[in-house]
Motif scaffolding. Structure first.
Motif, PDB file in Angstrom:
ATOM      1  N   GLU A  18      -3.192   2.972   4.433  1.00  0.00           N
ATOM      2  CA  GLU A  18      -2.455   2.160   3.468  1.00  0.00           C
ATOM      3  C   GLU A  18      -0.984   2.568   3.509  1.00  0.00           C
ATOM      4  O   GLU A  18      -0.666   3.746   3.420  1.00  0.00           O
ATOM      5  N   TRP A  38       1.277   0.006  -0.977  1.00  0.00           N
ATOM      6  CA  TRP A  38       0.581  -1.237  -0.638  1.00  0.00           C
ATOM      7  C   TRP A  38      -0.919  -1.006  -0.756  1.00  0.00           C
ATOM      8  O   TRP A  38      -1.417   0.084  -0.487  1.00  0.00           O
ATOM      9  N   GLU A  39      -1.656  -2.063  -1.127  1.00  0.00           N
ATOM     10  CA  GLU A  39      -3.112  -2.010  -1.231  1.00  0.00           C
ATOM     11  C   GLU A  39      -3.702  -3.198  -0.474  1.00  0.00           C
ATOM     12  O   GLU A  39      -3.412  -4.340  -0.792  1.00  0.00           O
ATOM     13  N   SER A  40      -4.543  -2.917   0.507  1.00  0.00           N
ATOM     14  CA  SER A  40      -5.175  -4.000   1.262  1.00  0.00           C
ATOM     15  C   SER A  40      -6.279  -4.678   0.456  1.00  0.00           C
ATOM     16  O   SER A  40      -6.561  -5.852   0.662  1.00  0.00           O
ATOM     17  N   HIS A  41      -6.904  -3.949  -0.481  1.00  0.00           N
ATOM     18  CA  HIS A  41      -7.950  -4.500  -1.349  1.00  0.00           C
ATOM     19  C   HIS A  41      -7.736  -4.001  -2.777  1.00  0.00           C
ATOM     20  O   HIS A  41      -8.453  -3.110  -3.245  1.00  0.00           O
ATOM     21  N   PRO A  42      -6.772  -4.574  -3.506  1.00  0.00           N
ATOM     22  CA  PRO A  42      -6.483  -4.073  -4.854  1.00  0.00           C
ATOM     23  C   PRO A  42      -7.678  -4.162  -5.808  1.00  0.00           C
ATOM     24  O   PRO A  42      -7.771  -3.382  -6.748  1.00  0.00           O
ATOM     25  N   SER A 112       4.035  -3.677 -10.386  1.00  0.00           N
ATOM     26  CA  SER A 112       3.161  -4.202  -9.347  1.00  0.00           C
ATOM     27  C   SER A 112       3.904  -5.291  -8.589  1.00  0.00           C
ATOM     28  O   SER A 112       4.895  -5.844  -9.069  1.00  0.00           O
ATOM     29  N   PRO A 114       2.855  -8.393  -5.252  1.00  0.00           N
ATOM     30  CA  PRO A 114       1.710  -8.928  -4.514  1.00  0.00           C
ATOM     31  C   PRO A 114       1.306  -7.956  -3.403  1.00  0.00           C
ATOM     32  O   PRO A 114       2.083  -7.670  -2.505  1.00  0.00           O
ATOM     33  N   GLY A 115       0.116  -7.393  -3.533  1.00  0.00           N
ATOM     34  CA  GLY A 115      -0.370  -6.469  -2.520  1.00  0.00           C
ATOM     35  C   GLY A 115      -0.072  -5.012  -2.771  1.00  0.00           C
ATOM     36  O   GLY A 115      -0.206  -4.190  -1.866  1.00  0.00           O
ATOM     37  N   GLY A 116       0.309  -4.635  -4.013  1.00  0.00           N
ATOM     38  CA  GLY A 116       0.557  -3.217  -4.244  1.00  0.00           C
ATOM     39  C   GLY A 116       1.114  -2.890  -5.609  1.00  0.00           C
ATOM     40  O   GLY A 116       1.154  -3.723  -6.497  1.00  0.00           O
TER      41      GLY A 116
END
Length: 181
Positions: A18, A38-42, A112, A114-116
């Motif tokens: 990540e 960043w988070e690929s699967h929040p 936050s 989008p995506g993290g």
């Protein structure tokens, strides 16, 4: 930014899966640290703790950093923050003795995108002990825990087997130069 975090778990020595960026800055009165994670699967994130200094914070997604203000490679301050804004802070002496009684006053903002998620910390110098002067060097290391992956990664390579406890190892920290305190 500092990026390219290096895993210590589950696979030691490889790049984190990540993306994480961390920035460090200072002015006359404060030391600033900002993370962008960043988070690929929040939807898989583990975030369920809000009590300050709770040991459960380290079982959540979190970012953290240590600063070795005397640059002695043995003693440091550590700050841990979750995406909900839970915080844990403490001091380490002798490169391994944790004291969680430290509760300095500092500003913390969580955000936050989008995506993290993001963390911004403004830490007053008066909350720390350090040797004042011009062009000082401090030890610095940042950590990212992706709990849903059981992944622990640092900005510096840390000894195998330490996982999250490496945050107590000022001897593994990189060096910040040019601080005027």
């Amino acid at each position: 930014p500092l990026s390219d975090f290096i895993q210590t778990e589950p696979v030691s020595g490889v790049q984190a899966t990540e993306k994480t960026e961390v920035w460090v800055a200072f002015d006359r009165t404060r030391f600033y640290v900002t993370f962008r994670a960043w988070e690929s699967h929040p939807e898989r994130m583990v975030v369920n703790q809000m009590r300050r200094d709770s040991n459960n914070i380290i079982q959540n997604e979190n970012v953290a950093f240590l600063i070795d203000t005397f640059h002695d490679h043995r003693n440091s301050y550590a700050f841990i923050v979750t995406p909900m804004g839970a915080r844990m802070d403490g001091q380490t002496t002798g490169d391994r003795q944790w004291n969680g009684d430290l509760n300095p006053i500092y500003d913390l903002r969580i955000g936050s995108f989008p995506g993290g998620w993001t963390v911004e910390i403004a830490l007053p110098f008066k909350s720390l002990r350090y040797a004042p002067g011009h062009d000082r060097s401090w030890g610095f290391m940042a950590r990212r825990v992706s709990r849903w992956k059981n992944e622990v990664a640092y900005t510096s390579r840390v000894p195998d087997g330490l996982a999250q406890q490496a945050l107590q190892r000022a001897s593994s920290a990189g060096t910040l130069v040019g601080l005027d305190t």
